[in-house]
Scaffold this motif. Structure first.
Motif, PDB file in Angstrom:
ATOM      1  N   VAL A 117       0.838  -1.202   0.000  1.00  0.00           N
ATOM      2  CA  VAL A 117       0.000   0.000   0.000  1.00  0.00           C
ATOM      3  C   VAL A 117       0.875   1.254   0.000  1.00  0.00           C
ATOM      4  N   THR A 118       1.912   1.252   0.814  1.00  0.00           N
ATOM      5  CA  THR A 118       2.829   2.386   0.858  1.00  0.00           C
ATOM      6  C   THR A 118       3.488   2.611  -0.493  1.00  0.00           C
ATOM      7  N   GLN A 119       3.954   1.548  -1.110  1.00  0.00           N
ATOM      8  CA  GLN A 119       4.588   1.659  -2.420  1.00  0.00           C
ATOM      9  C   GLN A 119       3.595   2.158  -3.464  1.00  0.00           C
ATOM     10  N   TYR A 120       2.362   1.656  -3.401  1.00  0.00           N
ATOM     11  CA  TYR A 120       1.306   2.087  -4.315  1.00  0.00           C
ATOM     12  C   TYR A 120       1.047   3.583  -4.168  1.00  0.00           C
ATOM     13  N   LEU A 121       0.936   4.057  -2.928  1.00  0.00           N
ATOM     14  CA  LEU A 121       0.680   5.476  -2.693  1.00  0.00           C
ATOM     15  C   LEU A 121       1.845   6.342  -3.174  1.00  0.00           C
ATOM     16  N   ASP A 175      -3.704  -2.543  -7.402  1.00  0.00           N
ATOM     17  CA  ASP A 175      -4.679  -2.219  -8.459  1.00  0.00           C
ATOM     18  C   ASP A 175      -5.692  -3.344  -8.634  1.00  0.00           C
ATOM     19  N   GLU A 176      -5.183  -4.564  -8.629  1.00  0.00           N
ATOM     20  CA  GLU A 176      -6.057  -5.735  -8.787  1.00  0.00           C
ATOM     21  C   GLU A 176      -7.044  -5.836  -7.624  1.00  0.00           C
ATOM     22  N   GLN A 177      -6.556  -5.590  -6.422  1.00  0.00           N
ATOM     23  CA  GLN A 177      -7.428  -5.640  -5.249  1.00  0.00           C
ATOM     24  C   GLN A 177      -8.463  -4.512  -5.277  1.00  0.00           C
ATOM     25  N   LEU A 178      -8.087  -3.367  -5.817  1.00  0.00           N
ATOM     26  CA  LEU A 178      -9.021  -2.246  -5.907  1.00  0.00           C
ATOM     27  C   LEU A 178     -10.151  -2.517  -6.889  1.00  0.00           C
ATOM     28  N   THR A 179      -9.872  -3.320  -7.901  1.00  0.00           N
ATOM     29  CA  THR A 179     -10.899  -3.621  -8.897  1.00  0.00           C
ATOM     30  C   THR A 179     -11.737  -4.836  -8.512  1.00  0.00           C
ATOM     31  N   ASN A 180     -11.361  -5.503  -7.432  1.00  0.00           N
ATOM     32  CA  ASN A 180     -12.115  -6.655  -6.954  1.00  0.00           C
ATOM     33  C   ASN A 180     -13.410  -6.170  -6.318  1.00  0.00           C
ATOM     34  N   LYS A 181     -14.521  -6.440  -6.982  1.00  0.00           N
ATOM     35  CA  LYS A 181     -15.821  -5.940  -6.533  1.00  0.00           C
ATOM     36  C   LYS A 181     -16.314  -6.634  -5.265  1.00  0.00           C
ATOM     37  N   PHE A 182     -15.710  -7.743  -4.911  1.00  0.00           N
ATOM     38  CA  PHE A 182     -16.175  -8.497  -3.751  1.00  0.00           C
ATOM     39  C   PHE A 182     -15.489  -8.081  -2.460  1.00  0.00           C
ATOM     40  N   ASP A 183     -14.406  -7.337  -2.573  1.00  0.00           N
ATOM     41  CA  ASP A 183     -13.670  -6.935  -1.380  1.00  0.00           C
ATOM     42  C   ASP A 183     -13.331  -5.456  -1.474  1.00  0.00           C
ATOM     43  N   GLY A 184     -14.078  -4.642  -0.768  1.00  0.00           N
ATOM     44  CA  GLY A 184     -13.844  -3.205  -0.795  1.00  0.00           C
ATOM     45  C   GLY A 184     -12.970  -2.716   0.332  1.00  0.00           C
ATOM     46  N   SER A 185     -12.419  -3.632   1.131  1.00  0.00           N
ATOM     47  CA  SER A 185     -11.663  -3.212   2.312  1.00  0.00           C
ATOM     48  C   SER A 185     -10.407  -2.431   1.939  1.00  0.00           C
ATOM     49  N   ILE A 186      -9.680  -2.868   0.939  1.00  0.00           N
ATOM     50  CA  ILE A 186      -8.453  -2.166   0.555  1.00  0.00           C
ATOM     51  C   ILE A 186      -8.797  -0.785   0.001  1.00  0.00           C
ATOM     52  N   ARG A 187      -9.901  -0.710  -0.730  1.00  0.00           N
ATOM     53  CA  ARG A 187     -10.362   0.575  -1.269  1.00  0.00           C
ATOM     54  C   ARG A 187     -10.675   1.532  -0.118  1.00  0.00           C
ATOM     55  N   ASN A 188     -11.417   1.046   0.867  1.00  0.00           N
ATOM     56  CA  ASN A 188     -11.759   1.880   2.029  1.00  0.00           C
ATOM     57  C   ASN A 188     -10.519   2.288   2.810  1.00  0.00           C
ATOM     58  N   ASP A 189      -9.589   1.361   2.966  1.00  0.00           N
ATOM     59  CA  ASP A 189      -8.338   1.673   3.669  1.00  0.00           C
ATOM     60  C   ASP A 189      -7.565   2.774   2.949  1.00  0.00           C
ATOM     61  N   LEU A 190      -7.497   2.692   1.616  1.00  0.00           N
ATOM     62  CA  LEU A 190      -6.778   3.707   0.849  1.00  0.00           C
ATOM     63  C   LEU A 190      -7.462   5.069   0.956  1.00  0.00           C
ATOM     64  N   ILE A 191      -8.768   5.083   0.909  1.00  0.00           N
ATOM     65  CA  ILE A 191      -9.509   6.344   1.050  1.00  0.00           C
ATOM     66  C   ILE A 191      -9.217   6.963   2.409  1.00  0.00           C
ATOM     67  N   ASN A 192      -9.255   6.147   3.449  1.00  0.00           N
ATOM     68  CA  ASN A 192      -8.971   6.636   4.796  1.00  0.00           C
ATOM     69  C   ASN A 192      -7.542   7.135   4.930  1.00  0.00           C
ATOM     70  N   LEU A 193      -6.593   6.402   4.388  1.00  0.00           N
ATOM     71  CA  LEU A 193      -5.191   6.812   4.440  1.00  0.00           C
ATOM     72  C   LEU A 193      -4.976   8.134   3.717  1.00  0.00           C
ATOM     73  N   LYS A 194      -5.548   8.273   2.539  1.00  0.00           N
ATOM     74  CA  LYS A 194      -5.406   9.519   1.780  1.00  0.00           C
ATOM     75  C   LYS A 194      -5.987  10.689   2.560  1.00  0.00           C
ATOM     76  N   GLN A 195      -7.096  10.468   3.221  1.00  0.00           N
ATOM     77  CA  GLN A 195      -7.726  11.528   4.021  1.00  0.00           C
ATOM     78  C   GLN A 195      -6.844  11.900   5.211  1.00  0.00           C
ATOM     79  N   LEU A 196      -6.277  10.893   5.887  1.00  0.00           N
ATOM     80  CA  LEU A 196      -5.373  11.166   7.005  1.00  0.00           C
ATOM     81  C   LEU A 196      -4.159  11.964   6.557  1.00  0.00           C
ATOM     82  N   ILE A 197      -3.593  11.583   5.425  1.00  0.00           N
ATOM     83  CA  ILE A 197      -2.417  12.286   4.900  1.00  0.00           C
ATOM     84  C   ILE A 197      -2.774  13.714   4.545  1.00  0.00           C
ATOM     85  N   LYS A 198      -3.905  13.886   3.906  1.00  0.00           N
ATOM     86  CA  LYS A 198      -4.355  15.220   3.487  1.00  0.00           C
ATOM     87  C   LYS A 198      -4.573  16.139   4.677  1.00  0.00           C
ATOM     88  N   ASN A 199      -5.099  15.597   5.769  1.00  0.00           N
ATOM     89  CA  ASN A 199      -5.408  16.412   6.950  1.00  0.00           C
ATOM     90  C   ASN A 199      -4.195  16.680   7.826  1.00  0.00           C
TER      91      ASN A 199
END
Length: 75
Positions: free
Chosen positions: A15-19, A50-74
């Protein structure tokens, strides 16, 4: 970071490398140098996330990335 392959270390590292690649546009080579890896390992990590983000059955990584981006932004 070490070269540990345990999931509790791999996922946060990927996740860190992706960001770093997608939010800061750092090159694969520079990210690889930061993590003492080859650039192909960073490419694999980014593709894996990227593959995990496109996986429609598991949104946890997507939610984690959204939360991380928000924390970084704030901070």
């Amino acid at each position: 970071m070490g070269k540990n392959r345990k999931p509790q270390f791999v996922v946060p590292r990927h996740v860190t490398q992706y960001l770093l690649k997608n939010e800061l546009n750092i090159t694969y080579e520079n990210i690889a140098n930061l993590f003492d890896r080859r650039h192909t390992s960073i490419l694999h990590a980014c593709r894996s996330i990227d593959e995990q983000l496109t996986n429609k059955f598991d949104g946890s990584i997507r939610n984690d990335l959204i939360n991380l981006k928000q924390l970084i932004k704030n901070n």
